[in-house]
Design an enzyme around this catalytic site. Structure first.
Site, PDB file in Angstrom:
ATOM      1  N   GLY A  29       0.809  -1.219   0.000  1.00 34.34           N
ATOM      2  CA  GLY A  29       0.000   0.000   0.000  1.00 34.34           C
ATOM      3  C   GLY A  29       0.835   1.259   0.000  1.00 34.34           C
ATOM      4  N   ALA A  30       0.199   2.394   0.367  1.00 36.03           N
ATOM      5  CA  ALA A  30       0.819   3.725   0.223  1.00 36.03           C
ATOM      6  C   ALA A  30       1.367   3.833  -1.202  1.00 36.03           C
ATOM      7  CB  ALA A  30       1.896   3.971   1.282  1.00 36.03           C
ATOM      8  N   GLY A  34       5.529   4.200  -8.916  1.00 34.02           N
ATOM      9  CA  GLY A  34       6.307   2.968  -9.111  1.00 34.02           C
ATOM     10  C   GLY A  34       5.397   1.749  -9.047  1.00 34.02           C
ATOM     11  N   HIS A  35       4.555   1.694  -8.015  1.00 33.02           N
ATOM     12  CA  HIS A  35       3.595   0.588  -7.913  1.00 33.02           C
ATOM     13  C   HIS A  35       2.675   0.570  -9.140  1.00 33.02           C
ATOM     14  CE1 HIS A  35       4.121   1.331  -3.380  1.00 33.02           C
ATOM     15  NE2 HIS A  35       4.464   0.064  -3.513  1.00 33.02           N
ATOM     16  N   GLN A  59       7.932  -9.628   7.759  1.00 35.01           N
ATOM     17  CA  GLN A  59       9.134  -9.204   7.025  1.00 35.01           C
ATOM     18  C   GLN A  59       9.773  -7.951   7.613  1.00 35.01           C
ATOM     19  OE1 GLN A  59       6.858  -8.696   3.277  1.00 35.01           O
ATOM     20  NE2 GLN A  59       8.155  -6.917   2.930  1.00 35.01           N
ATOM     21  N   GLY A 146       9.128  -5.258  -8.591  1.00 32.22           N
ATOM     22  CA  GLY A 146       9.965  -4.145  -9.026  1.00 32.22           C
ATOM     23  C   GLY A 146      11.449  -4.410  -8.819  1.00 32.22           C
ATOM     24  N   LYS A 148      13.379  -2.209  -7.959  1.00 35.23           N
ATOM     25  CA  LYS A 148      13.730  -1.392  -6.793  1.00 35.23           C
ATOM     26  C   LYS A 148      14.203  -2.300  -5.654  1.00 35.23           C
ATOM     27  CE  LYS A 148      13.286   1.844  -3.509  1.00 35.23           C
ATOM     28  NZ  LYS A 148      12.590   1.234  -2.431  1.00 35.23           N
ATOM     29  N   GLN A 152      15.010  -8.933  -3.481  1.00 37.01           N
ATOM     30  CA  GLN A 152      13.711  -9.582  -3.292  1.00 37.01           C
ATOM     31  C   GLN A 152      13.282 -10.279  -4.591  1.00 37.01           C
ATOM     32  OE1 GLN A 152      10.269  -7.654  -1.259  1.00 37.01           O
ATOM     33  NE2 GLN A 152       9.589  -7.141  -3.310  1.00 37.01           N
ATOM     34  N   SER A 184       9.399   5.429  -3.286  1.00 38.55           N
ATOM     35  CA  SER A 184       9.191   4.474  -2.199  1.00 38.55           C
ATOM     36  C   SER A 184       8.093   5.023  -1.303  1.00 38.55           C
ATOM     37  CB  SER A 184      10.485   4.331  -1.390  1.00 38.55           C
ATOM     38  OG  SER A 184      10.215   3.717  -0.148  1.00 38.55           O
TER      39      SER A 184
END
Ligand code: AMP
Length: 281
Positions: A29-30, A34-35, A59, A146, A148, A152, A184
């Site tokens: 969220g937020a 980018g998302h 996490q 991503g 970014k 991950q 971010s």
């Protein structure tokens, strides 16, 4: 856009479009551009796109980071609706962790040894636990991650290959602010002067890459020069700058252009931890 809040609703929504190619974009969220660029990638590749919004406690190795993680649900839902996203999945902990908030064990075969894995114990196991749980519930054809969070992305690719998850992992390029700062959700917690100074992360790394002289520069001198330049920025304290092989994520012995490599950085900017990475060659 369908709002899905239970496993039964998810099963019903899935059964309504069995034959359609399903793209999945996991997020906490937020949402920022980018998302949304990942949502667009999924829409280009798939017939239907589902975005999950869930701040995954397992996490986070830092309680304050978890407690202060931003939430902008109303704006997130409007942005996804405006893009024509098909569904948003808003699970709770009971749905994802029926046996309690515990991470599975994984062997990431060294991909987690350095960088985020070294600085954030348990982070990748928590992330991979929730992502594989999502894969089991959602059964997507494609999942978008991503660059970014490059480490991950590598770890998810490894888990998918090793555990034979029938999902294609699609990487999305890093989306940046006009001054180069990687977007971010945490950027909104930066104070105005920190936000301005945070642009130095991209500026320093990209300048170091563009002036890299492979005849003269060693990996160590490259990293030291970046650390020195970043530590000179008042609000920035470097956690690491590391040049690694793009496939194995092991630190380079020396620069060798025959294999793709990237520079990775994590810094503390004021109270906010920021990461970035760029291709070296
Ligand atoms: P998060 O909500 O931070 O867990 O991120 C959800 C997904 O968005 C992850 O796959 C991230 O790598 C990706 N993401 C976050 N920021 C960016 C960005 N600036 N550009 C591209 N993808 C991003």
């Amino acid at each position: 856009m369908k709002h899905i809040r239970s496993i039964e609703e998810l099963a019903r929504w899935k059964s309504e479009g069995r034959e359609k190619k399903l793209g999945f974009v996991p997020t906490m969220g937020a949402l920022h551009k980018g998302h949304l660029s990942l949502v667009q990638l999924s829409q280009e590749k798939c017939d239907r796109t589902l975005v999950s919004i869930y701040v995954n406690p397992t996490q986070f190795n830092n309680k304050e980071d978890f407690a202060k993680y931003p939430s902008t649900l109303e704006a997130d839902l409007s942005a996804l609706e405006a893009m024509g996203c098909d569904a948003v999945f808003l699970p709770d902990a009971e749905m994802l962790y029926p046996e309690g908030l515990k991470s599975r064990r994984f062997d990431f075969e060294g991909l987690d040894r350095h960088m985020e894995g070294a600085g954030r114990p348990g982070h990748f196991e928590g992330m991979a636990t929730v992502v594989t749980r999502f894969f089991a519930l959602i059964e997507p054809d494609v999942a978008v991650f991503g660059e970014k969070d490059y480490q991950q992305l590598s770890i998810i690719r490894h888990v998918v290959a090793k555990e034979n998850w029938p999902v294609e992992i699609l990487p999305g390029p890093i989306f940046r602010e006009a001054d180069g700062l990687a977007m971010s959700s945490r950027n909104m917690r930066l104070l105005p002067h920190e936000r301005k100074e945070s642009a130095q992360i991209y500026a320093v790394l990209s300048r170091a890459i563009s002036t890299l002289d492979l005849e003269k520069t060693t990996r160590k001198t490259f990293e030291k020069a970046c650390i020195k330049a970043l530590d000179a920025v008042p609000s920035i304290r470097v956690e690491y700058v590391s040049c690694c092989d793009a496939a194995t994520l092991q630190p380079l012995d020396e620069f060798n252009t025959s294999r793709p490599a990237r520079v990775f950085a994590a810094v503390q900017c004021g109270k906010v931890r920021l990461i970035d990475n760029l291709p070296l060659f």
